[in-house]
Design a protein around this motif. Structure first.
Motif, PDB file in Angstrom:
ATOM      1  N   UNK A  10     -34.622   5.683  17.641  1.00 61.75           N
ATOM      2  CA  UNK A  10     -33.969   5.913  18.833  1.00 61.75           C
ATOM      3  C   UNK A  10     -33.556   4.926  19.779  1.00 61.75           C
ATOM      4  N   UNK A  11     -32.643   5.079  20.621  1.00 58.61           N
ATOM      5  CA  UNK A  11     -32.134   4.231  21.829  1.00 58.61           C
ATOM      6  C   UNK A  11     -33.368   4.369  22.943  1.00 58.61           C
ATOM      7  N   UNK A  12     -33.316   3.344  23.543  1.00 57.72           N
ATOM      8  CA  UNK A  12     -33.952   3.749  24.676  1.00 57.72           C
ATOM      9  C   UNK A  12     -34.145   4.823  25.027  1.00 57.72           C
ATOM     10  N   UNK A  13     -33.212   5.629  24.875  1.00 53.42           N
ATOM     11  CA  UNK A  13     -33.244   6.828  26.245  1.00 53.42           C
ATOM     12  C   UNK A  13     -32.862   8.109  25.222  1.00 53.42           C
ATOM     13  N   UNK A  14     -33.316   7.665  23.968  1.00 48.28           N
ATOM     14  CA  UNK A  14     -34.177   9.069  23.206  1.00 48.28           C
ATOM     15  C   UNK A  14     -33.119   9.392  22.600  1.00 48.28           C
ATOM     16  N   UNK A  15     -32.032   9.185  22.206  1.00 46.50           N
ATOM     17  CA  UNK A  15     -30.716   9.301  20.835  1.00 46.50           C
ATOM     18  C   UNK A  15     -30.684   8.929  19.843  1.00 46.50           C
ATOM     19  N   UNK A  16     -30.912   9.622  18.504  1.00 47.85           N
ATOM     20  CA  UNK A  16     -30.326   9.663  17.238  1.00 47.85           C
ATOM     21  C   UNK A  16     -29.262   8.852  16.601  1.00 47.85           C
ATOM     22  N   UNK A  17     -27.968   9.834  17.639  1.00 48.70           N
ATOM     23  CA  UNK A  17     -27.133   9.307  17.385  1.00 48.70           C
ATOM     24  C   UNK A  17     -26.462   9.742  18.815  1.00 48.70           C
ATOM     25  N   UNK A  18     -24.896   9.043  18.637  1.00 49.86           N
ATOM     26  CA  UNK A  18     -23.984   9.555  19.207  1.00 49.86           C
ATOM     27  C   UNK A  18     -22.812  11.438  19.631  1.00 49.86           C
ATOM     28  N   UNK A  19     -22.530  11.273  20.384  1.00 51.11           N
ATOM     29  CA  UNK A  19     -21.679  12.488  20.657  1.00 51.11           C
ATOM     30  C   UNK A  19     -20.942  12.845  19.244  1.00 51.11           C
ATOM     31  N   UNK A  20     -20.423  11.767  18.586  1.00 47.16           N
ATOM     32  CA  UNK A  20     -19.842  12.249  17.257  1.00 47.16           C
ATOM     33  C   UNK A  20     -20.561  11.963  16.367  1.00 47.16           C
ATOM     34  N   UNK A  21     -22.397  11.606  16.269  1.00 46.12           N
ATOM     35  CA  UNK A  21     -22.730  11.589  15.277  1.00 46.12           C
ATOM     36  C   UNK A  21     -22.959  10.148  14.558  1.00 46.12           C
ATOM     37  N   UNK A  22     -22.389   9.355  14.920  1.00 45.73           N
ATOM     38  CA  UNK A  22     -22.148   8.034  14.329  1.00 45.73           C
ATOM     39  C   UNK A  22     -23.340   7.170  15.356  1.00 45.73           C
ATOM     40  N   UNK A  23     -23.868   6.137  14.102  1.00 50.51           N
ATOM     41  CA  UNK A  23     -24.849   5.483  14.237  1.00 50.51           C
ATOM     42  C   UNK A  23     -24.675   3.764  14.326  1.00 50.51           C
ATOM     43  N   UNK A  24     -23.071   3.805  14.860  1.00 49.11           N
ATOM     44  CA  UNK A  24     -23.106   2.446  14.417  1.00 49.11           C
ATOM     45  C   UNK A  24     -23.912   1.237  15.822  1.00 49.11           C
ATOM     46  N   UNK A  25     -24.327   1.838  16.488  1.00 50.98           N
ATOM     47  CA  UNK A  25     -25.011   1.389  17.376  1.00 50.98           C
ATOM     48  C   UNK A  25     -26.553   0.710  16.832  1.00 50.98           C
ATOM     49  N   UNK A  26     -26.964   1.351  15.548  1.00 52.17           N
ATOM     50  CA  UNK A  26     -28.275   1.216  15.075  1.00 52.17           C
ATOM     51  C   UNK A  26     -27.892   0.176  14.023  1.00 52.17           C
ATOM     52  N   UNK A  27     -26.972   0.224  13.446  1.00 52.48           N
ATOM     53  CA  UNK A  27     -26.537  -0.950  12.046  1.00 52.48           C
ATOM     54  C   UNK A  27     -26.121  -2.605  12.904  1.00 52.48           C
ATOM     55  N   UNK A  28     -26.434  -2.747  14.417  1.00 52.92           N
ATOM     56  CA  UNK A  28     -26.521  -3.936  14.533  1.00 52.92           C
ATOM     57  C   UNK A  28     -27.464  -4.558  15.413  1.00 52.92           C
ATOM     58  N   UNK A  29     -28.180  -3.555  15.514  1.00 51.49           N
ATOM     59  CA  UNK A  29     -29.792  -4.531  15.742  1.00 51.49           C
ATOM     60  C   UNK A  29     -30.449  -5.620  14.332  1.00 51.49           C
ATOM     61  N   UNK A  30     -30.648  -6.153  15.227  1.00 54.12           N
ATOM     62  CA  UNK A  30     -31.830  -7.160  14.129  1.00 54.12           C
ATOM     63  C   UNK A  30     -32.800  -6.630  14.074  1.00 54.12           C
ATOM     64  N   UNK A  31     -33.090  -6.574  12.198  1.00 52.00           N
ATOM     65  CA  UNK A  31     -34.638  -6.289  12.154  1.00 52.00           C
ATOM     66  C   UNK A  31     -35.107  -6.698  10.966  1.00 52.00           C
ATOM     67  N   UNK A  32     -36.529  -7.212  10.676  1.00 55.31           N
ATOM     68  CA  UNK A  32     -37.128  -8.350  10.210  1.00 55.31           C
ATOM     69  C   UNK A  32     -38.229  -7.121   8.613  1.00 55.31           C
ATOM     70  N   UNK A  33     -37.723  -7.645   7.774  1.00 54.70           N
ATOM     71  CA  UNK A  33     -38.224  -6.743   6.397  1.00 54.70           C
ATOM     72  C   UNK A  33     -39.639  -8.492   6.328  1.00 54.70           C
ATOM     73  N   UNK A  34     -41.058  -6.582   6.267  1.00 54.41           N
ATOM     74  CA  UNK A  34     -41.828  -7.084   6.128  1.00 54.41           C
ATOM     75  C   UNK A  34     -42.585  -7.121   7.934  1.00 54.41           C
ATOM     76  N   UNK A  35     -41.625  -6.624   9.198  1.00 54.12           N
ATOM     77  CA  UNK A  35     -42.181  -6.410  10.042  1.00 54.12           C
ATOM     78  C   UNK A  35     -42.935  -4.823  10.804  1.00 54.12           C
ATOM     79  N   UNK A  36     -43.052  -4.958  11.687  1.00 51.50           N
ATOM     80  CA  UNK A  36     -43.805  -3.093  12.156  1.00 51.50           C
ATOM     81  C   UNK A  36     -43.044  -2.524  11.689  1.00 51.50           C
ATOM     82  N   UNK A  37     -43.109  -1.060  11.124  1.00 55.90           N
ATOM     83  CA  UNK A  37     -42.808   0.100  10.966  1.00 55.90           C
ATOM     84  C   UNK A  37     -41.875  -0.009   9.903  1.00 55.90           C
ATOM     85  N   UNK A  38     -42.058  -1.177   8.605  1.00 60.00           N
ATOM     86  CA  UNK A  38     -40.993  -1.596   7.484  1.00 60.00           C
ATOM     87  C   UNK A  38     -40.666  -0.856   6.585  1.00 60.00           C
TER      88      UNK A  38
END
Length: 197
Positions: A10-38
Motif C-alpha cells: 500500500x502507499x503511505x496514504x492508504x491506496x493499493x493502486x492509482x485511479x487507473x489501477x496502475x501499480x507503477x508506484x510499487x514496481x520501482x520500490x527497493x525490496x530485499x529477498x528474505x526481508x520482513x514480510x518476504x
C-alpha cells in the motif's frame, strides 16, 4: 488452524493502486529477498487464494504483458502464479486464465470462505485484493490479519486499502528495503460515532 490474511502493498496514504489501477508506484520500490514480510516465506503457508474481479483482470493483463506474478519479479512467462485453488468474486463474465484452478463466485463471503478453508487445510487463505473484498471478509468476521508493506509514496487518490471503519491491533513491524512492514490483527468494526443533537 486456517487463518485468512490480507497480504498486500500500500502507499503511505492508504491506496493499493492509482485511479487507473496502475501499480507503477510499487514496481520501482527497493525490496530485499528474505526481508520482513518476504513473499516466498508467505506464499509457502498459503493453501487457497481469492480476489475480486478488478484484481483478477489486472493480474491477467500483467501476465499477458510478460510481468511476473510474484513481488520483485521483473518478468515472467505469463503463466498463472498460484499453484493453489483461487476463488474470483465477480458479477461479470471473465476469461479463464490458462493453467489456473479457478472458481468464479458471487454473493456472501461466508459460504465461499467455508470452501476456501476446506481447500486450504492447515494452511492459510490469502485475500489477494482488493481492499473492498478484504473488508467484506472482515465484516463477515473471517479476516484475521493484515500484512502490509507500506511504500514511501503518496497518490492522493485511487483504490483504497481498506474502505470500511475497523479497529486493528499492531502485532509487528519491520523493514524491507524501501517498505515499512506492519502486521495487524483485525479487532472488529468501529462503533458508530455518537450523534450530538
Amino acid at each position: 488452524m486456517t487463518r485468512t490474511l490480507f497480504y498486500t502493498a500500500t502507499t503511505l496514504d492508504g491506496f493499493l493502486a492509482d485511479d487507473h489501477d496502475s501499480l507503477d508506484w510499487l514496481f520501482v520500490q527497493e525490496q530485499e529477498e528474505g526481508g520482513a514480510l518476504d513473499y516466498a516465506d508467505f506464499i509457502a503457508g498459503v493453501g487457497a487464494v481469492c480476489m475480486g474481479a478488478t484484481t483478477y483482470e489486472w493480474l491477467a493483463r500483467h501476465l499477458a504483458e510478460g510481468g511476473s506474478g510474484e513481488p520483485g519479479g521483473e518478468s515472467g512467462d505469463g503463466g498463472w502464479p498460484y499453484s493453489v485453488p483461487c476463488w474470483v468474486f465477480t458479477h461479470r463474465d471473465l476469461t479463464r486464465a490458462e493453467g489456473a484452478d479457478l472458481r468464479f463466485v458471487q454473493g456472501d463471503v461466508e459460504p465461499v470462505w467455508q470452501q476456501m478453508a476446506a481447500a486450504a487445510g492447515d494452511r492459510d487463505v490469502w485475500v489477494v485484493g482488493g481492499g473492498g473484498l478484504a473488508a467484506a471478509f472482515a465484516e463477515a468476521g473471517r479476516l484475521d490479519r493484515l500484512l502490509l508493506s507500506i511504500a514511501p509514496v503518496t497518490l492522493g487518490s485511487g483504490r483504497p486499502l481498506f474502505p470500511r471503519p475497523f479497529d486493528l491491533r499492531l502485532v509487528e513491524t519491520g523493514r524491507n528495503g524501501a517498505f515499512l512492514c506492519a502486521t495487524y490483527d483485525v479487532v472488529g468494526p468501529r462503533p458508530a460515532p455518537d450523534r450530538v443533537g
